[in-house]
Design a protein around this motif. Structure first.
Motif, PDB file in Angstrom:
ATOM      1  N   TYR A  40       0.839  -1.201   0.000  1.00 25.37           N
ATOM      2  CA  TYR A  40       0.000   0.000   0.000  1.00 25.37           C
ATOM      3  C   TYR A  40       0.872   1.248   0.000  1.00 25.37           C
ATOM      4  O   TYR A  40       0.583   2.235  -0.676  1.00 25.37           O
ATOM      5  CB  TYR A  40      -0.906   0.012   1.224  1.00 25.37           C
ATOM      6  CG  TYR A  40      -2.004  -1.010   1.184  1.00 25.37           C
ATOM      7  CD1 TYR A  40      -3.254  -0.706   0.643  1.00 25.37           C
ATOM      8  CD2 TYR A  40      -1.807  -2.291   1.688  1.00 25.37           C
ATOM      9  CE1 TYR A  40      -4.260  -1.643   0.613  1.00 25.37           C
ATOM     10  CE2 TYR A  40      -2.812  -3.241   1.661  1.00 25.37           C
ATOM     11  CZ  TYR A  40      -4.034  -2.910   1.125  1.00 25.37           C
ATOM     12  OH  TYR A  40      -5.031  -3.837   1.081  1.00 25.37           O
ATOM     13  N   SER A  41       1.934   1.211   0.774  1.00 25.61           N
ATOM     14  CA  SER A  41       2.792   2.387   0.896  1.00 25.61           C
ATOM     15  C   SER A  41       3.506   2.721  -0.402  1.00 25.61           C
ATOM     16  O   SER A  41       3.677   3.889  -0.755  1.00 25.61           O
ATOM     17  CB  SER A  41       3.820   2.160   2.005  1.00 25.61           C
ATOM     18  OG  SER A  41       4.712   3.236   2.100  1.00 25.61           O
ATOM     19  N   LEU A  42       3.910   1.691  -1.143  1.00 20.66           N
ATOM     20  CA  LEU A  42       4.722   1.908  -2.341  1.00 20.66           C
ATOM     21  C   LEU A  42       3.927   1.838  -3.634  1.00 20.66           C
ATOM     22  O   LEU A  42       4.495   2.004  -4.717  1.00 20.66           O
ATOM     23  CB  LEU A  42       5.859   0.878  -2.379  1.00 20.66           C
ATOM     24  CG  LEU A  42       6.804   0.869  -1.174  1.00 20.66           C
ATOM     25  CD1 LEU A  42       7.878  -0.206  -1.343  1.00 20.66           C
ATOM     26  CD2 LEU A  42       7.447   2.231  -0.970  1.00 20.66           C
ATOM     27  N   ASP A  43       2.629   1.567  -3.555  1.00 20.91           N
ATOM     28  CA  ASP A  43       1.837   1.416  -4.764  1.00 20.91           C
ATOM     29  C   ASP A  43       1.826   2.704  -5.585  1.00 20.91           C
ATOM     30  O   ASP A  43       1.677   3.806  -5.050  1.00 20.91           O
ATOM     31  CB  ASP A  43       0.401   1.030  -4.398  1.00 20.91           C
ATOM     32  CG  ASP A  43      -0.389   0.536  -5.600  1.00 20.91           C
ATOM     33  OD1 ASP A  43      -0.768   1.376  -6.434  1.00 20.91           O
ATOM     34  OD2 ASP A  43      -0.610  -0.682  -5.703  1.00 20.91           O
ATOM     35  N   GLU A  44       1.993   2.573  -6.901  1.00 23.09           N
ATOM     36  CA  GLU A  44       2.039   3.748  -7.779  1.00 23.09           C
ATOM     37  C   GLU A  44       0.716   4.507  -7.805  1.00 23.09           C
ATOM     38  O   GLU A  44       0.679   5.696  -8.131  1.00 23.09           O
ATOM     39  CB  GLU A  44       2.413   3.313  -9.204  1.00 23.09           C
ATOM     40  CG  GLU A  44       3.836   2.767  -9.330  1.00 23.09           C
ATOM     41  CD  GLU A  44       4.183   2.386 -10.745  1.00 23.09           C
ATOM     42  OE1 GLU A  44       3.278   2.477 -11.613  1.00 23.09           O
ATOM     43  OE2 GLU A  44       5.330   1.990 -11.002  1.00 23.09           O
ATOM     44  N   SER A  45      -0.372   3.828  -7.469  1.00 26.56           N
ATOM     45  CA  SER A  45      -1.690   4.473  -7.495  1.00 26.56           C
ATOM     46  C   SER A  45      -2.041   5.145  -6.167  1.00 26.56           C
ATOM     47  O   SER A  45      -3.133   5.695  -6.030  1.00 26.56           O
ATOM     48  CB  SER A  45      -2.772   3.444  -7.845  1.00 26.56           C
ATOM     49  OG  SER A  45      -2.536   2.877  -9.119  1.00 26.56           O
ATOM     50  N   ARG A  46      -1.142   5.081  -5.200  1.00 30.29           N
ATOM     51  CA  ARG A  46      -1.424   5.672  -3.899  1.00 30.29           C
ATOM     52  C   ARG A  46      -1.637   7.185  -4.037  1.00 30.29           C
ATOM     53  O   ARG A  46      -0.868   7.882  -4.698  1.00 30.29           O
ATOM     54  CB  ARG A  46      -0.264   5.407  -2.943  1.00 30.29           C
ATOM     55  CG  ARG A  46      -0.480   5.958  -1.534  1.00 30.29           C
ATOM     56  CD  ARG A  46       0.732   5.669  -0.662  1.00 30.29           C
ATOM     57  NE  ARG A  46       0.585   6.239   0.676  1.00 30.29           N
ATOM     58  CZ  ARG A  46       0.019   5.607   1.689  1.00 30.29           C
ATOM     59  NH1 ARG A  46      -0.448   4.381   1.525  1.00 30.29           N
ATOM     60  NH2 ARG A  46      -0.079   6.188   2.872  1.00 30.29           N
ATOM     61  N   LEU A  47      -2.696   7.671  -3.419  1.00 27.37           N
ATOM     62  CA  LEU A  47      -2.999   9.096  -3.473  1.00 27.37           C
ATOM     63  C   LEU A  47      -2.031   9.859  -2.567  1.00 27.37           C
ATOM     64  O   LEU A  47      -1.930   9.575  -1.368  1.00 27.37           O
ATOM     65  CB  LEU A  47      -4.440   9.341  -3.021  1.00 27.37           C
ATOM     66  CG  LEU A  47      -4.967  10.764  -3.135  1.00 27.37           C
ATOM     67  CD1 LEU A  47      -4.976  11.224  -4.580  1.00 27.37           C
ATOM     68  CD2 LEU A  47      -6.367  10.865  -2.534  1.00 27.37           C
ATOM     69  N   LYS A  48      -1.336  10.812  -3.139  1.00 34.26           N
ATOM     70  CA  LYS A  48      -0.333  11.566  -2.384  1.00 34.26           C
ATOM     71  C   LYS A  48      -0.656  13.052  -2.271  1.00 34.26           C
ATOM     72  O   LYS A  48      -0.065  13.748  -1.440  1.00 34.26           O
ATOM     73  CB  LYS A  48       1.043  11.400  -3.039  1.00 34.26           C
ATOM     74  CG  LYS A  48       1.515   9.954  -3.111  1.00 34.26           C
ATOM     75  CD  LYS A  48       2.859   9.868  -3.837  1.00 34.26           C
ATOM     76  CE  LYS A  48       3.313   8.411  -3.952  1.00 34.26           C
ATOM     77  NZ  LYS A  48       4.603   8.301  -4.684  1.00 34.26           N
ATOM     78  N   TYR A  49      -1.561  13.541  -3.107  1.00 34.37           N
ATOM     79  CA  TYR A  49      -1.859  14.967  -3.129  1.00 34.37           C
ATOM     80  C   TYR A  49      -3.374  15.158  -3.230  1.00 34.37           C
ATOM     81  O   TYR A  49      -4.096  14.274  -3.701  1.00 34.37           O
ATOM     82  CB  TYR A  49      -1.172  15.653  -4.317  1.00 34.37           C
ATOM     83  CG  TYR A  49       0.301  15.353  -4.422  1.00 34.37           C
ATOM     84  CD1 TYR A  49       1.217  16.013  -3.616  1.00 34.37           C
ATOM     85  CD2 TYR A  49       0.770  14.405  -5.336  1.00 34.37           C
ATOM     86  CE1 TYR A  49       2.578  15.739  -3.704  1.00 34.37           C
ATOM     87  CE2 TYR A  49       2.124  14.122  -5.433  1.00 34.37           C
ATOM     88  CZ  TYR A  49       3.027  14.789  -4.610  1.00 34.37           C
ATOM     89  OH  TYR A  49       4.360  14.510  -4.686  1.00 34.37           O
ATOM     90  N   PRO A  50      -3.868  16.311  -2.796  1.00 35.24           N
ATOM     91  CA  PRO A  50      -5.306  16.590  -2.917  1.00 35.24           C
ATOM     92  C   PRO A  50      -5.728  16.644  -4.384  1.00 35.24           C
ATOM     93  O   PRO A  50      -4.988  17.153  -5.235  1.00 35.24           O
ATOM     94  CB  PRO A  50      -5.472  17.956  -2.243  1.00 35.24           C
ATOM     95  CG  PRO A  50      -4.235  18.164  -1.437  1.00 35.24           C
ATOM     96  CD  PRO A  50      -3.159  17.418  -2.136  1.00 35.24           C
ATOM     97  N   LEU A  51      -6.892  16.116  -4.665  1.00 34.49           N
ATOM     98  CA  LEU A  51      -7.486  16.193  -6.002  1.00 34.49           C
ATOM     99  C   LEU A  51      -8.869  16.824  -5.885  1.00 34.49           C
ATOM    100  O   LEU A  51      -9.584  16.576  -4.917  1.00 34.49           O
ATOM    101  CB  LEU A  51      -7.612  14.799  -6.635  1.00 34.49           C
ATOM    102  CG  LEU A  51      -6.326  13.993  -6.852  1.00 34.49           C
ATOM    103  CD1 LEU A  51      -6.669  12.614  -7.405  1.00 34.49           C
ATOM    104  CD2 LEU A  51      -5.381  14.717  -7.788  1.00 34.49           C
ATOM    105  N   LYS A  52      -9.239  17.604  -6.879  1.00 28.75           N
ATOM    106  CA  LYS A  52     -10.563  18.223  -6.906  1.00 28.75           C
ATOM    107  C   LYS A  52     -11.245  17.861  -8.208  1.00 28.75           C
ATOM    108  O   LYS A  52     -10.628  17.918  -9.277  1.00 28.75           O
ATOM    109  CB  LYS A  52     -10.443  19.743  -6.786  1.00 28.75           C
ATOM    110  CG  LYS A  52     -11.796  20.447  -6.780  1.00 28.75           C
ATOM    111  CD  LYS A  52     -11.646  21.958  -6.649  1.00 28.75           C
ATOM    112  CE  LYS A  52     -13.019  22.629  -6.656  1.00 28.75           C
ATOM    113  NZ  LYS A  52     -12.911  24.102  -6.536  1.00 28.75           N
TER     114      LYS A  52
END
Length: 374
Positions: A36-48
């Motif tokens: 989960y921590s390293l997954d490329e799809s992990r959300l790292k920034y806010p999205l609107k």
């Protein structure tokens, strides 16, 4: 858990060998946390979302996210005159304290709408609060002190490998018999001393039948049970209309099987009763949990190391109370508005005066986890 980091990047998660309960072992889900921590799809920034319902998202800054959310919350309170128009819905996350910080935030804001109960173990926990009160949860590391272990719909060989190790040690080193009551021949049942197959949703009936057998056969000291427990008079009244034949017919358990379980509860004190989550997800499931709790009291298994009922205890974690009590009621009305978690979507839509206009979802995915979502 131990985390190994190299170059500022998480490389491995391990169990801590110095931990008394896990002794360096994690479950499969624990070992997979690094994915989960390293997954490329992990959300790292806010999205609107560009337009509500469009499915098109664009990245925004944290400052913009904070400002837009807080401005919206203030405007809603101004419009409806109460914070009850805002609410949150939260799951457990990874059980970390900070995952429950959203609760503390809303407490600090004052009036709000919040979920009541939970979708996993709320029924069983509430039932145990009704029978045990604030009785401490038995220490899982003391299970070797039990005279016998009865697993009611619990499959620790798959769902709780650390507890399974302790059960195995108790069985091998102390000779503690392990009995599994389950509709399915689980991996735990294959390793147990005895397996009693039961019809789904009839655990409460079996507990009543065992209690009836204990009393009718004189295997227990009823007077002693009355002196050490309260509320047993009402329980005994319930047993007057119970017959062993009806119990066996409803549960699918033979009279010999029921008699065997009653022998365990009568002669193997204290008995450790482990309850699985599945058994409290049927109609009248809370009564089933209460019946097993009453059987445990009747057999004299409470208050002795190793004995008692093993289940989830909601509200007993002292750290989570750090987020309680920031707000207080005043003349404007109730400080909280609670919506049952197991029917949250429908009940939330019915709210009025004011309606629920903002919902903060944290540590959960209702569309994937909850029922009755359509």
């Amino acid at each position: 858990m131990l985390s190994r980091v190299s170059g500022g990047k998480l490389m491995q998660v391990l169990g801590d060998p110095r931990h008394g309960y896990t002794r360096g072992s994690l479950c499969a889900k624990g070992y997979s946390l690094i994915q989960y921590s390293l997954d490329e799809s992990r959300l790292k920034y806010p999205l609107k979302q560009v337009r509500r319902g469009s499915g098109e998202w664009r990245r925004i800054s944290w400052d913009q996210a904070y400002s837009e959310i807080s401005d919206k919350m203030f405007s809603l309170v101004d419009r409806y005159g109460s914070g009850l128009c805002m609410g949150y819905y939260t799951g457990e996350g990874n059980k970390g304290v900070l995952h429950q910080a959203v609760r503390g935030m809303f407490e600090g804001l004052g009036r709000h709408t919040r979920p009541m109960g939970d979708i996993c173990s709320g029924t069983g926990s509430r039932a145990l609060w009704g029978t045990e009160g604030d009785l401490p949860h038995p220490d899982p590391e003391r299970v070797s002190d039990a005279g016998a272990v009865v697993l009611w719909g619990s499959n620790p060989a798959v769902t709780n490998i650390n507890q399974m190790r302790l059960l195995y040690e108790a069985r091998v080193k102390s000779g503690t018999p392990v009995i599994v009551i389950d509709p399915l021949l689980t991996l735990t049942a294959e390793k147990a001393d005895a397996f009693v197959q039961i019809n789904p949703g009839t655990d409460g009936w079996l507990a009543l039948g065992v209690a009836k057998s204990l009393i009718d056969s004189g295997k227990i000291d009823v007077d002693l049970a009355f002196r050490s427990s309260s509320g047993l008079a009402e329980f005994l009244e319930c047993l007057e209309d119970v017959t062993i034949d009806e119990v066996c017919e409803r549960t699918g358990v033979s009279c010999e099987g029921l008699e065997y379980i009653s022998e365990v509860y009568a002669g193997r004190k204290p008995v450790a009763s482990f309850l699985g989550f599945g058994m409290q997800r049927y109609r009248w499931a809370g009564e089933s949990v209460k019946a097993i709790s009453a059987l445990t009291a009747l057999s004299g298994s409470y208050g002795i190391p190793g004995g008692g009922v093993y289940f989830s205890r909601k509200g007993t974690d002292p750290f989570l109370h750090l987020f309680d009590g920031f707000s207080s009621a005043d003349s404007e009305g109730p400080i909280h508005r609670e919506v049952p978690a197991n029917d949250f979507a429908r009940r939330a839509l019915e709210l009025d005066d004011p309606p629920l206009k903002m919902l903060w979802i944290s540590c959960g995915n209702p569309l994937a986890q909850d029922h009755n979502i359509k």
